[in-house]
Motif scaffolding. Structure first.
Motif, short mmCIF file in Angstrom:
data_model
loop_
_atom_site.label_atom_id
_atom_site.label_comp_id
_atom_site.label_asym_id
_atom_site.label_seq_id
_atom_site.Cartn_x
_atom_site.Cartn_y
_atom_site.Cartn_z
N HIS A 265 29.42 31.72 51.88
CA HIS A 265 29.79 32.75 52.80
C HIS A 265 31.26 33.09 52.79
CE1 HIS A 265 26.03 32.52 54.72
NE2 HIS A 265 26.00 31.23 54.72
N ASP A 266 31.90 32.49 51.87
CA ASP A 266 33.40 32.92 51.70
C ASP A 266 33.50 34.07 50.89
OD1 ASP A 266 34.74 30.84 53.19
OD2 ASP A 266 34.11 29.12 51.72
N MET A 267 34.25 35.30 51.27
CA MET A 267 33.95 36.42 50.63
C MET A 267 35.35 36.96 50.16
SD MET A 267 30.90 38.15 53.08
CE MET A 267 29.75 37.41 53.81
N VAL A 268 36.33 36.60 50.88
CA VAL A 268 37.76 37.18 50.49
C VAL A 268 38.32 37.05 49.05
CG1 VAL A 268 40.20 36.65 50.93
CG2 VAL A 268 38.72 36.99 52.79
N TYR A 269 38.07 35.90 48.35
CA TYR A 269 38.15 35.72 47.03
C TYR A 269 37.39 36.65 46.03
CZ TYR A 269 34.37 32.58 45.78
OH TYR A 269 32.99 32.24 45.48
N LYS A 270 36.15 37.11 46.44
CA LYS A 270 35.38 37.93 45.78
C LYS A 270 35.64 39.11 45.85
CE LYS A 270 31.46 34.67 47.09
NZ LYS A 270 30.15 34.56 47.64
N ILE A 271 35.96 39.57 46.98
CA ILE A 271 36.79 41.03 47.26
C ILE A 271 38.23 41.07 46.61
CG2 ILE A 271 37.63 42.49 48.98
CD1 ILE A 271 35.54 41.36 50.81
N LEU A 272 38.99 40.31 46.55
CA LEU A 272 40.20 40.05 46.05
C LEU A 272 40.07 40.07 44.44
CD1 LEU A 272 42.55 38.27 48.28
CD2 LEU A 272 41.96 40.58 48.37
N GLY A 273 39.22 39.44 43.87
CA GLY A 273 38.90 39.32 42.32
C GLY A 273 38.53 40.76 41.91
N ASP A 274 38.07 41.61 42.68
CA ASP A 274 37.58 42.99 41.99
C ASP A 274 38.86 43.98 41.98
OD1 ASP A 274 35.05 42.12 41.48
OD2 ASP A 274 34.48 42.81 43.59
N LYS A 275 40.01 43.54 42.52
CA LYS A 275 41.16 44.35 42.56
C LYS A 275 41.88 44.25 41.37
CE LYS A 275 40.42 45.54 46.92
NZ LYS A 275 39.81 46.84 47.30
N THR A 276 42.92 45.34 41.01
CA THR A 276 43.41 45.26 39.85
C THR A 276 44.96 44.87 40.00
OG1 THR A 276 41.85 46.62 38.66
CG2 THR A 276 43.89 46.32 37.60
N PRO A 277 45.72 44.19 39.52
CA PRO A 277 45.11 43.14 38.54
C PRO A 277 44.38 41.84 39.16
CG PRO A 277 47.47 42.70 39.47
CD PRO A 277 47.28 43.80 39.94
N GLY A 278 44.40 41.81 40.66
CA GLY A 278 43.28 41.13 41.32
C GLY A 278 44.16 39.50 41.68
N ILE A 279 43.26 38.35 41.40
CA ILE A 279 43.77 37.08 41.84
C ILE A 279 44.60 36.72 41.05
CG2 ILE A 279 43.22 34.73 42.34
CD1 ILE A 279 40.46 35.84 43.82
N ILE A 280 46.03 36.27 41.34
CA ILE A 280 47.12 35.75 40.52
C ILE A 280 46.93 34.28 40.47
CG2 ILE A 280 49.30 35.56 39.78
CD1 ILE A 280 48.27 38.44 39.86
N PHE A 281 46.56 33.61 41.53
CA PHE A 281 46.15 32.29 41.66
C PHE A 281 45.39 31.98 42.84
CE2 PHE A 281 50.44 31.68 43.48
CZ PHE A 281 50.19 30.99 44.68
N HIS A 282 44.36 31.10 42.88
CA HIS A 282 43.61 30.75 43.75
C HIS A 282 43.65 29.14 44.05
CE1 HIS A 282 39.07 30.92 45.93
NE2 HIS A 282 40.40 30.43 46.69
N GLY A 283 43.87 28.56 45.01
CA GLY A 283 44.13 27.11 45.00
C GLY A 283 45.25 26.49 44.68
N ILE A 284 45.98 25.77 45.55
CA ILE A 284 47.32 25.23 45.23
C ILE A 284 47.15 23.71 45.30
CG2 ILE A 284 49.86 25.25 45.91
CD1 ILE A 284 49.24 28.03 47.35
N ARG A 285 47.89 22.84 44.55
CA ARG A 285 48.02 21.44 44.54
C ARG A 285 48.92 21.13 45.82
NH1 ARG A 285 45.60 18.04 41.55
NH2 ARG A 285 45.36 19.71 39.85
N VAL A 286 48.37 21.61 47.13
CA VAL A 286 49.24 21.15 48.48
C VAL A 286 48.27 20.57 49.42
CG1 VAL A 286 48.95 23.78 49.15
CG2 VAL A 286 51.02 22.41 49.71
#
Length: 584
Positions: A265-286
């Motif tokens: 049910h998590d949709m934000v990353y799917k929506i942002l993945g369709d942008k250009t250039p889109g997702i630069i990073f997803h997930g941080i070691r924090v």
């Protein structure tokens, strides 16, 4: 889908990536000086005038030539003829020469040719003559033109935050308008079916939305930022996409809250993945803040913040805010202090830890204590003085380690209360509670800290008593404890976890029961009230708070140890004595 967080970006790398992509915005506006506080300057300003604009008097008195009263004393006063006076707002007059004086008010223009002022209180008028009773040096009580600012001096750099001091100086030199960077527009899109607006009736299974309010409140502290809230969007792909698209179109930066993980049910990353250039990073070691997203749509910036309150706020503080200001051309830096850890800190080895910190200032030394809790515990932020960014190479940081703390507030408590939580502590007078912080700890840590005299007050509810001549231990406070329940025939029971005298009392009472161990006595009542267990061992006042039935089984004695060397020893003793009286 499950591998989306398999290759996490290191926190320092994430900082570098975001910084690299935060191109400075164009756009300048000219605004009245009085409304420029907190805005980013867009020009370097030099003074067109001297400051003061003219030589003026710092006292009510007489303008003279200093050499005329050389040697004057109370035994041998010097008399000068009063040759006139000037008034505030009048232009400079010519000084009439030696042997004369002119009356000048505070702030009045010094007559041309005079080189000193003498206050009225060092003189006496006799007819049209003035007696001077002590000599003065040249320029006595004068504020010469240009002594503060000279014509051509730099008053303000570009790309700095304008503060009231800047405005005072600029206004004093006659500047009425100023060029500033345009405000950075930021959109907030909060997602989640479970969210309710604060102030609406509660519905079971829902939670009140706090993230967007706290983020908006934090960003609104900065007049250089303009925040647009797009409300709570339900977990519907088309609705979330529509809100994000609108925010991207209308703002320079978009902050989404929630729906950033890898669930169905998590949709934000799917929506942002369709942008250009889109997702630069997803997930941080924090920790906390692992699911954070950084993305772009064209040159528009998007941060995807996690849904848990502490996670979202810590990413906001550490990653987002400093880089928002980069887009205005301003190099943001937080006020920070160096401190010493007052306890062992638990870390997440191999990650960057964003630690919420309580500070106590004793003399010139800051002691740091970790604010416990998980990423959903929003009250942790309100209990913290600041936060630290730790590159955690081990699973802990030992006591007396050096740590840098970025401050949320300049009000640092000066009193440390350490030990077992005392319910009646809520009754401490505000004169004490407003300058105190409480750190909860267990048996061994309390003993160790007491040996080092770290705290002003220790609260101890174990059977074994401490004997230390450095503390006043004359105060004891008794708190009734027992069984809180809702139904008579209970078979399950919640008890406080190891680490308090109440746990010791619970063992016999809970014998034969199916046990649930919880951290805090007050949470036990919540479990009973909501049917998660049939009964629990807790304090009476918590049972009353939750309207539960209660069987008193005795009293827990809290021993109050007050450090005799505390700067607030007398006030602390009075405060805890007053609590002891109220709880009897």
């Amino acid at each position: 889908m499950g591998l989306i967080f398999h290759d996490l970006t290191k926190f320092q790398d994430a900082l570098g990536i975001v910084k690299k992509n935060m191109a400075e915005l164009k756009g300048i506006e000219e605004i009245p000086l009085y409304s420029a506080t907190g805005r980013i300057s867009a020009e370097t300003i030099f003074s067109n005038n001297n400051l003061p604009l003219f030589s003026r008097s710092q006292v009510d008195g007489y303008a003279i030539i200093a050499s005329d009263i050389k040697g004057a004393s109370y035994d041998s006063p010097v008399s000068l003829k009063l040759a006139g006076e000037t008034n505030i707002g009048e232009k400079a007059v010519e000084f009439p020469g030696h042997g004369k004086c002119i009356k000048v008010p505070t702030g009045g223009v010094i007559p041309v040719g005079a080189d000193a002022m003498v206050p009225f209180e060092d003189t006496k008028q006799e007819g049209d003559s003035i007696q001077f009773y002590q000599e003065v040096n040249r320029f006595n009580e004068l504020s010469n033109a240009g002594i503060d600012v000279i014509k051509g001096e730099k008053l303000l750099d570009s790309n700095v935050i304008i503060d009231p001091g800047n405005i005072a100086v600029l206004a004093s030199t006659g500047i009425g308008n100023i060029k500033v960077k345009r405000k950075l527009n930021i959109g907030i899109v909060s997602t989640g079916n479970e969210l309710l607006y604060p102030g609406t009736p509660y519905k079971e299974g829902k939670i009140y939305e706090s993230n967007s309010l706290s983020i908006k409140a934090e960003l609104s502290k900065y007049p250089a930022l303009n925040v647009n809230d797009y409300g709570i969007i339900e977990d519907n792909y088309d609705k979330i996409k529509s809100a994000i698209d609108r925010s991207i179109k209308e703002n320079d930066v978009t902050l989404t809250i929630g729906s950033t993980s890898a669930g169905d049910h998590d949709m934000v990353y799917k929506i942002l993945g369709d942008k250009t250039p889109g997702i630069i990073f997803h997930g941080i070691r924090v920790k906390p803040g692992k699911p954070a997203i950084f993305a772009k749509s064209g040159e528009k910036i998007i941060f995807g913040l996690p849904g848990f309150p502490v996670s979202s706020m810590m990413i906001l503080y550490s990653l987002v805010i400093p880089n928002l200001f980069r887009k205005t051309g301003y190099e943001f830096s937080e006020v920070a202090v160096d401190a010493i850890t007052g306890q062992r800190f638990e870390l997440h080895q191999g990650n960057t830890d964003l630690l919420l910190i309580k500070l106590v200032k004793h003399g010139e030394t800051y002691k740091a204590y970790q604010v416990p809790g998980n990423s959903g515990s929003i009250s942790r932020i309100s209990k913290a003085t600041g936060y630290s960014i730790i590159d955690s190479k081990t699973s802990f940081m030992d006591i007396n380690s050096k740590i840098n703390v970025k401050l949320f507030t300049g009000n640092i408590p000066s009193i440390l209360v350490y030990g077992q939580y005392l319910p009646a502590m809520e009754k401490l007078p505000s004169s004490i509670s407003s300058i105190s912080t409480f750190v909860e700890s267990g048996f061994n840590e309390i003993k160790r800290s007491m040996e080092n005299a770290d705290a002003d007050v220790y609260l101890w509810n174990y059977k074994e008593l401490q004997d230390n001549k450095n503390y006043d231990s004359s105060i004891t406070i008794e708190i009734p404890y027992g069984i809180a329940y809702s139904e008579e025939n209970y078979t399950t029971m919640a008890v406080p976890y190891r680490g308090s005298g109440l746990y010791e009392k619970s063992l016999a009472l809970a014998e034969g029961m199916d046990l649930t161990y919880l951290d805090k006595p007050e949470i036990i009542c919540d479990y009973v009230k909501n049917g998660r267990c049939g009964a629990g061992i807790t304090y009476r006042e918590y049972a009353e708070l939750y309207s539960l039935k209660f069987i008193e089984k005795g009293k827990i004695t809290f021993h109050v140890y007050i450090n005799k060397n505390s700067t607030k020893f007398n006030e602390l003793k009075d405060a805890f004595n007053s609590i002891a009286g109220k709880t009897k």
